[in-house]
Design a protein around this motif. Structure first.
Motif, mmCIF file in Angstrom:
data_model
loop_
_atom_site.group_PDB
_atom_site.id
_atom_site.type_symbol
_atom_site.label_atom_id
_atom_site.label_comp_id
_atom_site.label_asym_id
_atom_site.label_seq_id
_atom_site.Cartn_x
_atom_site.Cartn_y
_atom_site.Cartn_z
ATOM 1 N N PRO A 86 0.844 -1.213 0.000
ATOM 2 C CA PRO A 86 0.000 0.000 0.000
ATOM 3 C C PRO A 86 0.872 1.253 0.000
ATOM 4 O O PRO A 86 2.021 1.226 0.440
ATOM 5 N N PRO A 87 0.343 2.382 -0.465
ATOM 6 C CA PRO A 87 1.098 3.650 -0.432
ATOM 7 C C PRO A 87 1.032 4.269 0.956
ATOM 8 O O PRO A 87 0.705 3.609 1.942
ATOM 9 N N SER A 88 1.312 5.547 1.043
ATOM 10 C CA SER A 88 1.223 6.248 2.318
ATOM 11 C C SER A 88 -0.223 6.278 2.801
ATOM 12 O O SER A 88 -1.166 6.010 2.046
ATOM 13 N N GLN A 89 -0.409 6.646 4.056
ATOM 14 C CA GLN A 89 -1.747 6.639 4.651
ATOM 15 C C GLN A 89 -2.677 7.621 3.946
ATOM 16 O O GLN A 89 -3.842 7.295 3.673
ATOM 17 N N GLU A 90 -2.198 8.790 3.601
ATOM 18 C CA GLU A 90 -3.037 9.776 2.921
ATOM 19 C C GLU A 90 -3.418 9.304 1.532
ATOM 20 O O GLU A 90 -4.568 9.448 1.098
ATOM 21 N N ARG A 91 -2.428 8.740 0.803
ATOM 22 C CA ARG A 91 -2.713 8.257 -0.550
ATOM 23 C C ARG A 91 -3.672 7.067 -0.513
ATOM 24 O O ARG A 91 -4.547 6.947 -1.377
ATOM 25 N N LEU A 92 -3.524 6.213 0.463
ATOM 26 C CA LEU A 92 -4.413 5.060 0.582
ATOM 27 C C LEU A 92 -5.845 5.507 0.858
ATOM 28 O O LEU A 92 -6.806 4.948 0.301
ATOM 29 N N ARG A 93 -6.019 6.534 1.696
ATOM 30 C CA ARG A 93 -7.365 7.056 1.960
ATOM 31 C C ARG A 93 -7.995 7.590 0.668
ATOM 32 O O ARG A 93 -9.182 7.346 0.391
ATOM 33 N N ALA A 94 -7.191 8.293 -0.149
ATOM 34 C CA ALA A 94 -7.728 8.841 -1.401
ATOM 35 C C ALA A 94 -8.110 7.732 -2.372
ATOM 36 O O ALA A 94 -9.143 7.818 -3.058
ATOM 37 N N LEU A 95 -7.313 6.679 -2.462
ATOM 38 C CA LEU A 95 -7.630 5.581 -3.373
ATOM 39 C C LEU A 95 -8.891 4.849 -2.943
ATOM 40 O O LEU A 95 -9.739 4.493 -3.785
ATOM 41 N N LEU A 96 -9.021 4.619 -1.645
ATOM 42 C CA LEU A 96 -10.222 3.924 -1.168
ATOM 43 C C LEU A 96 -11.468 4.795 -1.312
ATOM 44 O O LEU A 96 -12.583 4.275 -1.476
#
Length: 650
Positions: A574-584
């Motif tokens: 998974p990417p960083s926490q912020e990027r993961l939130r945006a993808l989800l």
């Protein structure tokens, strides 16, 4: 049980001085912190005697640099005139007189003695014929041509008396044969024709070729002799800027000893330096009594031809054998700058978990010599890495110390609990301690997958990392190229389901029997029904010519790798926490911050524990880029060979 070698290293780590640490003679690096060994009285007397003898010889010869005269023998004189020869060993016992020059008075004086003897004979003869014969002899002896011939004869006689009949006289027997053949081309005599036929015989030509090969090696071999009561040899090596010598030295009392010959250096290529050789002099500079750091600094300043005066190692050398290069994958990170046990820090080779290493020497079982894959051209010398058994020993020692510490902490905590609880927990701790799974290296080989038998692709990753979405996209775009293995289940089939299409339906007892036999890659239970993916189902997809796509839990990797399916494992991180939130969010998912943190922590845990099983890693920063990278990795399996465990190919 830890070996004595390991104990020695542990003592060193505790701060005690060790006299067998090494220093690379020509590798730049930080100054060593080795402690110089104390002097020994016997060695001091020997050194003083050696230095006194050198001083006397220098005074006698009137030389200020080196007391070994290249003109002291014809062999050494030839060596000094031919810098390409790697080693030559004249007699250095201090007793051999210099060979007299052909222009000196030695042979002439002997010729004058002969003239005096002839004159004395002339006075004793009365008949005219005898007088005439003596006059002819006197005229012959007075001729300059005869004097030169007699001088050459005298020198050759002296030299032939010193040459051992078993030593090769030349390494150009083939050239001499060809020269004789050219001379005989115009000869019509019977003997000349017979000699020409003999020299052109294939068997004789092969013999001459073998002779030259053996003679060349023998002339370059160490031909040791006695010098000042010690067995010594003289070695000449060329030190070039682009090719380091490749040797380490250590202090043994007051001696400087060759400790290791490193693959890829001039010393190893020449075969003239051996482990255990004691260095007496380098280019006439005495080495005994010097610290290895001084020897390093001295050789750093030297270039060109280096002349070593050595006492050969007394160790019996094993018969030379061709070492096979072994390729391994490293299952741990290694930084020699953080390793207090590495014998020569300048030669330590750093690597990371997953790197391919080419092991070219295991002569020292504790410290192998290796290259990183891809660094063979840029890395002239092989580097030192810990050997497999040595690394396992110190990892075991580290675990033992850690477990004992935890056990001590546990005893303090358990003292507040009941005795029954204390006994139960300590027993559990001892049973769970297992050191058989310490990972160091795994031998690897290159493998190119056949066109009709594609390797299964295993996608690994935590929940919400996107690995399952990537699998579904591959299946939807190219269903003829990719497929999934049909799972097995113990539940009853539904109306629209057909055995072998959606599931392989089987009884619970049959499922448990196959599970115990190790036929399932992964399995689990859901609503009192068993589910699993078998190796036979994966093999069925492979036999159809398609690529089997698997999304597995990390605990299934050991079973998958132990099968003969040769999987290619790709970790979807998974990417960083912020990027993961945006993808989800694009998938209309709104996970909580602690859930996002759990995904990233789970990924780190998976990579730390099972990263040595991963063949590639894709960070899912963008679904489109991740998909193209996945396709590229899969297509590469058709065009490039990949490193796989050697056990897979047996």
């Amino acid at each position: 049980m830890i070996t004595s070698h390991m104990n020695g290293y542990v003592q060193e780590a505790s701060g005690r001085a060790v006299s067998h640490r090494e220093r690379a003679v020509d590798c730049p690096g930080e100054e060593s912190s080795l402690v110089k060994a104390p002097h020994c009285s016997a060695h001091m007397e020997r050194i003083q005697h050696y230095q006194e003898e050198l001083r006397k010889r220098r005074e006698e010869d009137g030389k200020g640099k080196h007391d070994i005269d290249p003109n002291a023998s014809l062999r050494l004189k030839k060596l000094s005139q031919n810098p390409k020869v790697g080693i030559d060993n004249p007699t250095f016992d201090g007793k051999e007189n210099a060979t007299k020059d052909s222009s000196s008075s030695g042979p002439v004086v002997e010729l004058e003695d002969l003239l005096q003897a002839v004159k004395w004979v002339q006075h004793c003869l009365n008949d005219p014929q005898s007088q005439q014969d003596v006059d002819l002899i006197m005229q012959l002896l007075a001729k300059e041509e005869f004097k030169n011939a007699y001088t050459i004869y005298t020198v050759l006689s002296q030299q032939m008396n010193r040459v051992s009949p078993t030593s090769p006289l030349t390494a150009q027997a083939q050239d001499l044969c060809q020269e004789v053949q050219r001379i005989l081309q115009s000869s019509q005599q019977k003997e000349g024709l017979e000699l020409q036929a003999l020299l052109t015989n294939p068997h004789l030509q092969a013999l001459m070729q073998a002779h030259d090969s053996v003679a060349g090696q023998e002339m370059a071999e160490e031909n040791v002799t006695q010098y000042l009561g010690e067995t010594v040899k003289l070695v000449r090596l060329e030190k070039a800027r682009d090719t380091p010598l490749g040797a380490t030295v250590r202090n043994d009392m007051d001696s400087v000893v060759v400790s290791r010959v490193v693959k890829g250096g001039a010393a190893e290529r020449s075969g003239l330096l051996s482990e255990g050789d004691e260095i007496l002099e380098i280019n006439g500079i005495p080495i005994r009594g010097k610290h290895i750091n001084e020897v390093h600094d001295l050789l750093q300043q030297m270039q060109g031809t280096l002349t070593f005066l050595l006492i050969p190692s007394s160790q019996i050398k094993p018969a030379p054998h061709r070492q096979t290069v072994i390729h391994v994958r490293a299952y741990f990170d290694y930084d020699p700058s953080d390793d207090p046990f590495v014998p020569c820090r300048e030669l330590g080779l750093s690597f990371q978990k997953g790197d391919i290493l080419h092991i070219i020497s295991q002569d020292d079982p504790n410290w192998w010599q290796a290259y990183r894959d891809g660094d063979e051209d840029s890395q002239p010398l092989a580097g030192l890495i810990p050997g497999k058994s040595f690394q396992q020993q110190r990892e075991t020692l580290k675990k033992t110390i850690t477990d004992k510490s935890q056990e001590q902490q546990g005893k303090v905590w358990y003292s507040k609990k009941s005795k029954k609880l204390k006994k139960r927990n300590i027993s559990t701790l001892s049973k769970s301690t297992d050191y058989d799974d310490i990972l160091t290296y795994e031998e690897m080989s290159l493998y190119h997958q056949p066109a009709n038998r594609k390797r299964p692709i295993a996608l690994i990753g935590p929940a919400n990392s996107g690995h399952d979405e990537l699998r579904r996209r591959l299946l939807s775009i190219e269903p003829d190229k990719f497929a999934v293995a049909v799972p097995h289940t113990t539940r009853n089939p539904r109306i629209h389901e057909r055995n072998g299409r959606e599931y392989h339906f089987m009884s619970r007892s049959a499922f448990e029997t196959d599970l115990a036999a190790g036929k399932f890659i992964e399995s689990g239970e859901y609503e009192k029904n068993l589910y699993g993916t078998s190796t036979d189902s994966v093999r069925h997809v492979i036999n159809s010519g398609r690529i089997c796509l698997l999304c597995l839990h990390t605990r299934s990797l050991r079973v998958l790798r132990s099968s003969n399916l040769k999987p290619y494992v790709i970790f979807i991180a998974p990417p960083s926490q912020e990027r993961l939130r945006a993808l989800l969010a694009t998938e209309r998912k709104t996970p909580k911050p602690e859930e996002l943190k759990e995904v990233i922590e789970k990924a780190r845990e998976m990579e730390h524990t099972f990263g040595h099983f991963f063949d590639a890693t894709i960070v899912n920063m963008d679904p489109e880029q991740a998909f193209h990278e996945l396709r590229r990795l899969i297509d590469k399996l058709d065009t490039e060979p990949q490193w796989v465990p050697t056990s897979w190919l047996c």
